[in-house]
Design an enzyme around this catalytic site. Sequence first.
Site, PDB file in Angstrom:
ATOM      1  N   GLU A   6       0.724  -1.355   0.059  1.00 30.99           N
ATOM      2  CA  GLU A   6       0.141  -0.013  -0.098  1.00 30.99           C
ATOM      3  C   GLU A   6       0.693   1.216  -0.002  1.00 30.99           C
ATOM      4  O   GLU A   6       0.661   2.202   0.724  1.00 30.99           O
ATOM      5  CB  GLU A   6      -0.880   0.120   1.137  1.00 30.99           C
TER       6      GLU A   6
HETATM    7  C1  FAD Z   1       2.310  -9.708   0.869  1.00 28.58           C
HETATM    8  C2  FAD Z   1       1.853  -8.820  -0.113  1.00 28.58           C
HETATM    9  C3  FAD Z   1       0.837  -8.355  -0.389  1.00 28.58           C
HETATM   10  C4  FAD Z   1       0.561  -7.541  -1.561  1.00 28.58           C
HETATM   11  N1  FAD Z   1      -0.661  -7.360  -2.134  1.00 28.58           N
HETATM   12  C5  FAD Z   1      -1.111  -6.438  -3.126  1.00 28.58           C
HETATM   13  C6  FAD Z   1      -2.277  -6.674  -3.699  1.00 28.58           C
HETATM   14  O1  FAD Z   1      -3.148  -7.073  -3.128  1.00 28.58           O
HETATM   15  N2  FAD Z   1      -2.236  -5.938  -4.908  1.00 28.58           N
HETATM   16  C7  FAD Z   1      -1.484  -5.142  -5.506  1.00 28.58           C
HETATM   17  O2  FAD Z   1      -1.656  -4.566  -6.580  1.00 28.58           O
HETATM   18  N3  FAD Z   1      -0.189  -4.932  -4.918  1.00 28.58           N
HETATM   19  C8  FAD Z   1       0.176  -5.890  -3.572  1.00 28.58           C
HETATM   20  N4  FAD Z   1       1.372  -5.881  -3.160  1.00 28.58           N
HETATM   21  C9  FAD Z   1       2.432  -5.169  -3.952  1.00 28.58           C
HETATM   22  C10 FAD Z   1       2.868  -4.083  -3.070  1.00 28.58           C
HETATM   23  O3  FAD Z   1       2.105  -3.038  -3.022  1.00 28.58           O
HETATM   24  C11 FAD Z   1       4.242  -3.787  -3.800  1.00 28.58           C
HETATM   25  O4  FAD Z   1       5.367  -4.812  -3.286  1.00 28.58           O
HETATM   26  C12 FAD Z   1       5.045  -2.381  -3.106  1.00 28.58           C
HETATM   27  O5  FAD Z   1       4.231  -1.481  -3.679  1.00 28.58           O
HETATM   28  C13 FAD Z   1       6.345  -2.107  -3.540  1.00 28.58           C
HETATM   29  O6  FAD Z   1       6.373  -2.342  -4.842  1.00 28.58           O
HETATM   30  P1  FAD Z   1       7.742  -3.582  -5.203  1.00 28.58           P
HETATM   31  O7  FAD Z   1       7.651  -4.623  -4.551  1.00 28.58           O
HETATM   32  O8  FAD Z   1       7.766  -3.657  -6.906  1.00 28.58           O
HETATM   33  O9  FAD Z   1       9.112  -2.718  -4.640  1.00 28.58           O
HETATM   34  P2  FAD Z   1       9.952  -1.418  -5.346  1.00 28.58           P
HETATM   35  O10 FAD Z   1       8.727  -0.522  -5.872  1.00 28.58           O
HETATM   36  O11 FAD Z   1      10.928  -2.142  -6.328  1.00 28.58           O
HETATM   37  O12 FAD Z   1      10.613  -0.802  -4.377  1.00 28.58           O
HETATM   38  C14 FAD Z   1      11.921  -1.557  -3.736  1.00 28.58           C
HETATM   39  C15 FAD Z   1      12.439  -0.217  -2.685  1.00 28.58           C
HETATM   40  O13 FAD Z   1      12.884   0.736  -3.418  1.00 28.58           O
HETATM   41  C16 FAD Z   1      12.255   1.863  -2.967  1.00 28.58           C
HETATM   42  N5  FAD Z   1      11.679   2.910  -3.882  1.00 28.58           N
HETATM   43  C17 FAD Z   1      11.240   2.736  -5.021  1.00 28.58           C
HETATM   44  N6  FAD Z   1      10.768   3.676  -5.716  1.00 28.58           N
HETATM   45  C18 FAD Z   1      11.492   4.777  -5.129  1.00 28.58           C
HETATM   46  C19 FAD Z   1      11.455   6.262  -5.264  1.00 28.58           C
HETATM   47  N7  FAD Z   1      10.897   6.765  -6.443  1.00 28.58           N
HETATM   48  N8  FAD Z   1      12.030   6.897  -4.171  1.00 28.58           N
HETATM   49  C20 FAD Z   1      12.628   6.186  -3.273  1.00 28.58           C
HETATM   50  N9  FAD Z   1      12.480   4.947  -3.069  1.00 28.58           N
HETATM   51  C21 FAD Z   1      11.998   4.196  -3.864  1.00 28.58           C
HETATM   52  C22 FAD Z   1      10.931   1.489  -1.936  1.00 28.58           C
HETATM   53  O14 FAD Z   1      10.436   2.315  -1.127  1.00 28.58           O
HETATM   54  C23 FAD Z   1      11.559  -0.074  -1.699  1.00 28.58           C
HETATM   55  O15 FAD Z   1      12.098   0.228  -0.436  1.00 28.58           O
HETATM   56  C24 FAD Z   1       1.598  -6.567  -2.102  1.00 28.58           C
HETATM   57  C25 FAD Z   1       2.854  -7.045  -1.701  1.00 28.58           C
HETATM   58  C26 FAD Z   1       3.089  -7.974  -0.691  1.00 28.58           C
HETATM   59  C27 FAD Z   1       4.511  -8.206  -0.368  1.00 28.58           C
END
Ligand code: FAD
Length: 598
Positions: free
Chosen positions: A441
């Site tokens: 989220e």
């Molecule tokens: C158990 C679980 C349930 C989930 N449920 C859902 C769901 O129901 N529906 C759905 O759509 N998604 C869901 N998600 C996905 C979740 O919302 C994403 O994992 C989350 O938004 C982060 O995206 P990512 O994993 O690609 O990490 P990334 O976006 O790759 O981020 C990796 C790291 O880089 C940092 N970062 C990225 N961009 C920036 C920036 N511009 N500036 C500074 N720091 C940055 C982040 O803060 C993080 O620390 C779920 C995830 C999990 C683990």
Amino acid sequence: MAGIINRRDLEFQLFEVLDTESLTARPRYAEHSKETFLAVLDTAEAMATEKFAPHNHKADANEPTFDGRSVSMIPEVKEALKAFSEAGFIAAAHDFERGGMQLPVVMTQAAFSLFKSANVGTAAYPFLTIGNANVIHRFGSEAQKEKYLAPLLAGRFFGTMALTEPQAGSSLSDITTTATPNADGTYSLRGNKIFISGGDHELSENIVHLVLAKIPGGPPGVKGISLFIVPKFRVNDDGTLGQRNDVNLAGLIHKMGYRGTTSTMLSFGEQNQCVGELVGEAHRGLSYMFHMMNEARIGVGMGAVMLGYRGYLASLDYARERPQGRAPNNKNPAEPQVKIIEHADVRRMLLAQKAYVEGGYGLCLYCARLVDEQRVGAGDTAKMEASLLLDLLTPIAKSWPSQWCLEANSLAIQIHGGYGYTREYPVEQFYRDNRLNPIHEGTHGIQALDLLGRKAVMNGGAAMKLFVREAQQTIAEALRDATLAGYAAELDAALGDVAATLQALGPVLATNPTLALANAVLFLEAFGHTVIAWIWLRQALAAQRGVADGIAADADFYRGKLAACRWFYRWELPKTRQWHELLRSLDDTTLNMKPESF
Ligand SMILES: Cc1cc2nc3c(=O)[nH]c(=O)nc-3n(C[C@H](O)[C@H](O)[C@H](O)COP(=O)(O)OP(=O)(O)OC[C@H]3O[C@@H](n4cnc5c(N)ncnc54)[C@H](O)[C@@H]3O)c2cc1C
């Protein structure tokens, strides 16, 4: 076994701090009373205790499996969710005419907090469904409401939110799922989503995915994102289920916590047969989804609070039972050992947990109360102010509990000593479950950018000015009470620090946002601590009123509230001074550290 909640605290927060009963004067809630509110809490607490809590550990130890055709999980999950739906909880906030209870949002959040405390993994399915139904209710066409909303509210269909893709998590502008218009007005979807919670299971007749996708030829970036209803089974016009849609489970994801909730990789349109319906207007999908996500974010904060709360209650029970060691001034081994709650350091860990979880609870319930003001507030100004405050406080309500109630879970393990590190005790699961909350989220870092880069400075800082006005009212009240006047002065100083930091960073945000936002997380944490200090001062004022009313049975409860407030002001709030200094110095240590130097 420790319970799922301290009911005295919940009722204190709702009725003594937030004056929830006064909502019954609003026409929408006129048929309710404090008695009906309490009855809802009684039902929720009994159901959460009897149907959700008993399989919390079992669901964690036996995560769902996929045999290539369908998903299996322990039967208790379905039984609990059937009871939840039949009791009307999915439709709790909706109109009587739709089969709802027309409850205030603060009461639904309070009731739902009990299910989260009992079992977050099972509770996730209906909470996704509620958020999904809210979006269709708000933005769907009448035909879509007819087809999808009624079965969602009845618990026959469950819902998901499908945003994330393997290459696009935080950066939703980079999603690549497409939705191509068909001649009959529907769309053909194609693409892959990852981490979709509740994305497949056999718990409901159908699953309604709310999917973000791009219509080819639309504007680039987030302005080209649209929202689609994509059911697992197509729904005929008469409401019966049609053929299977081309949405397929590519696999389940195996997680650290929240293991009872399926986490899925979904592929849409592998056979070019995935049919979806556009929700609202094209290209406005992200704003619709954010509508769902704002309430969902309060819900995430609440989930983090409740996991912290469960750990706190479990460690409190343990500390009262576990004999170990003697007081520093008693070295006599012939004397019996004391219970560990006698040790000052254990009390420190209990007080810290109490301050984090009861402070976080207060904030999330306050935000839920703001949603009510936004909807049924007395007049346009009240509604507009509630919206502004909510905009500002939502990143805090999501992030502060995700950080500090997780810390509470760590302290709960610490109080259990070695036993806390074993799977025989529940506290390690609470920690693993809670570790998700700073990630989904909108990650902690993304929330910080949103707060400092947008919410705190938008409209000339209008939301922040409003918050300061609210906090100053509390300060003025507390200054009239000799016991609380010192805290009032400290909160005033902390607010001054927030203002000074924003004044220093404001011009830099305009000229060099990369520098101004480099330490945004520190601002999120400093402002978060200030908000919680305000929440604690409100609780302390209510506790003082309670003491003055003189109900003897409550004396210890109110003393506990005042002690936790004191702890927060002595141990936590002063940390913000150093955080603000670092922020105002525009410290560029992180920016200057080159990737190749790590
Ligand atoms: C158990 C679980 C349930 C989930 N449920 C859902 C769901 O129901 N529906 C759905 O759509 N998604 C869901 N998600 C996905 C979740 O919302 C994403 O994992 C989350 O938004 C982060 O995206 P990512 O994993 O690609 O990490 P990334 O976006 O790759 O981020 C990796 C790291 O880089 C940092 N970062 C990225 N961009 C920036 C920036 N511009 N500036 C500074 N720091 C940055 C982040 O803060 C993080 O620390 C779920 C995830 C999990 C683990």
